[in-house]
Design an enzyme around this catalytic site. Structure first.
Site, PDB file in Angstrom:
ATOM      1  N   CYS A 137      11.326  -0.154 -40.000  1.00 39.32           N
ATOM      2  CA  CYS A 137      12.724   0.236 -40.179  1.00 39.32           C
ATOM      3  C   CYS A 137      13.605  -0.493 -39.182  1.00 39.32           C
ATOM      4  CB  CYS A 137      12.887   1.749 -40.037  1.00 39.32           C
ATOM      5  SG  CYS A 137      14.582   2.316 -40.321  1.00 39.32           S
ATOM      6  N   CYS A 140      16.494   1.678 -37.851  1.00 37.79           N
ATOM      7  CA  CYS A 140      16.026   2.681 -36.889  1.00 37.79           C
ATOM      8  C   CYS A 140      15.727   2.067 -35.532  1.00 37.79           C
ATOM      9  CB  CYS A 140      14.769   3.374 -37.410  1.00 37.79           C
ATOM     10  SG  CYS A 140      14.876   4.039 -39.075  1.00 37.79           S
ATOM     11  N   ASP A 141      15.066   0.921 -35.516  1.00 38.24           N
ATOM     12  CA  ASP A 141      14.458   0.416 -34.281  1.00 38.24           C
ATOM     13  C   ASP A 141      15.031  -0.897 -33.773  1.00 38.24           C
ATOM     14  OD1 ASP A 141      12.757   2.604 -34.437  1.00 38.24           O
ATOM     15  OD2 ASP A 141      11.228   1.499 -35.548  1.00 38.24           O
TER      16      ASP A 141
END
Length: 335
Positions: A137, A140-141
């Site tokens: 992701c 996300c990261d």
């Protein structure tokens, strides 16, 4: 088979969408039953720091956040079965059935919240280094890799979207694809090419993620698809962006799905083509796939189920009190 258990509402799946649906349904006095599965918590159980969910300014570990979601739903009366469903029998406006081994659970309505899972490469080091530099992701990261050299693996729009987002943080980014041609749309590919720190590395096939002395990713071993030559690409992070698989296998022949297996819903609602059957979260979302958007659709699913169980939706003028019962509005306020 043991005696069937009759419920108002069954929620199938235990992630941000399922637990949020349970919270809303429990507060509406529907006494929901969540069949959460052995791997409850969804993808966030495999996520380390979550920094982009509202209400956690210092961030939170994914498993801890799912524990809090679950505990909040339980506080208002949600019950849980930590087991995987073997079979589901859906009906159009009738009784919905979920089977677990020798037990059958019956309900007037059901919310499908089984989520989706990222497609994996299936190469050595992928599982071992997950959360240690290997991610699925980018949104996300990506921010965790500020100033680092990273790689994104994939050739579709998802890979381009991840690459463009991560390029805001990374010093240098290689998009690795096994062919010279990309499946991505022209506009997304052009946008990626316009980023000065994004480079297309083709035709290369990832064969292994390699760890460093700190047990985090150090490099990716690549094989040239044309020549067979191998090389190591030093990186501080690697993002696998080759799509997702919706977990619709239990219901895909019973409800309408698209050609990739995502459950289809009506308009902006969570209603499926079967009355009393609702679908939420990543099971229906091929675009955003974030915890906050999944939770939002979980709320929608619970409200849709509540209104269905009442047979008619509340009037637009209705106000709501704890427990989900509408309060009558004074005539002078509703005129």
């Amino acid at each position: 088979m043991s005696e069937e258990k009759h419920e108002n509402l069954i929620i199938l799946g235990g992630g941000p969408a399922g637990y949020t649906a349970a919270l809303y349904a429990a507060r509406a006095n529907l006494e929901p039953l969540v069949i959460e599965g052995f791997q409850w918590g969804g993808q966030l159980q495999n996520t380390t720091d979550v920094e982009n969910y509202p209400g956690y300014p210092d961030g939170i570990m994914g498993p801890e956040m799912m524990n809090e979601f679950r505990a909040q739903a339980e506080k208002f009366g949600t019950r849980f079965v930590t087991d995987d469903a073997d079979r589901v029998e859906l009906s159009d406006g009738g009784i919905q059935r979920v089977f677990l081994g020798g037990e059958a659970y019956e309900a007037k309505s059901i919310i499908l919240a089984m989520g989706a899972e990222p497609r994996r490469l299936g190469i050595p080091g992928e599982k071992e280094l997950s959360g240690r530099g290997v991610s699925t992701c980018g949104v996300c990261d990506g921010a965790f890799f500020k100033g680092e050299k990273v790689a994104v693996i994939g050739g579709g729009d998802s890979a381009m979207e991840d690459s463009i987002f991560i390029s805001k943080y990374a010093s240098d980014l290689d998009v690795i694809h096994r062919r010279d041609e990309f499946r991505a749309s022209k506009i997304m590919l052009d946008r990626a090419k316009q980023q000065p720190n994004i480079h297309l590395k083709t035709p290369y096939v990832p064969e292994e993620f390699l760890a460093g002395d700190d047990d985090k990713i150090r490099a990716i071993r690549l094989r040239n698809a044309d020549t067979g030559d191998t090389e190591e690409l030093e990186v501080g992070g690697a993002f696998v962006a080759i799509g997702h698989i919706p977990r619709s296998e239990l219901v895909e022949v019973q409800v309408d799905t698209d050609d990739e297996g995502y459950v289809l819903t009506e308009g902006k609602s969570t209603r499926t083509n079967l009355a009393g059957v609702f679908a939420v979260g990543d099971l229906v979302d091929r675009t955003y796939r974030q915890a906050v958007t999944a939770a939002g659709t979980g709320c929608m699913g619970a409200l849709d189920a509540e209104w269905y169980l009442r047979d008619t939706p509340p009037s637009p003028e209705a106000h709501w009190q704890r427990g989900g019962e509408p309060l009558e509005v004074a005539p002078e306020l509703s005129s």
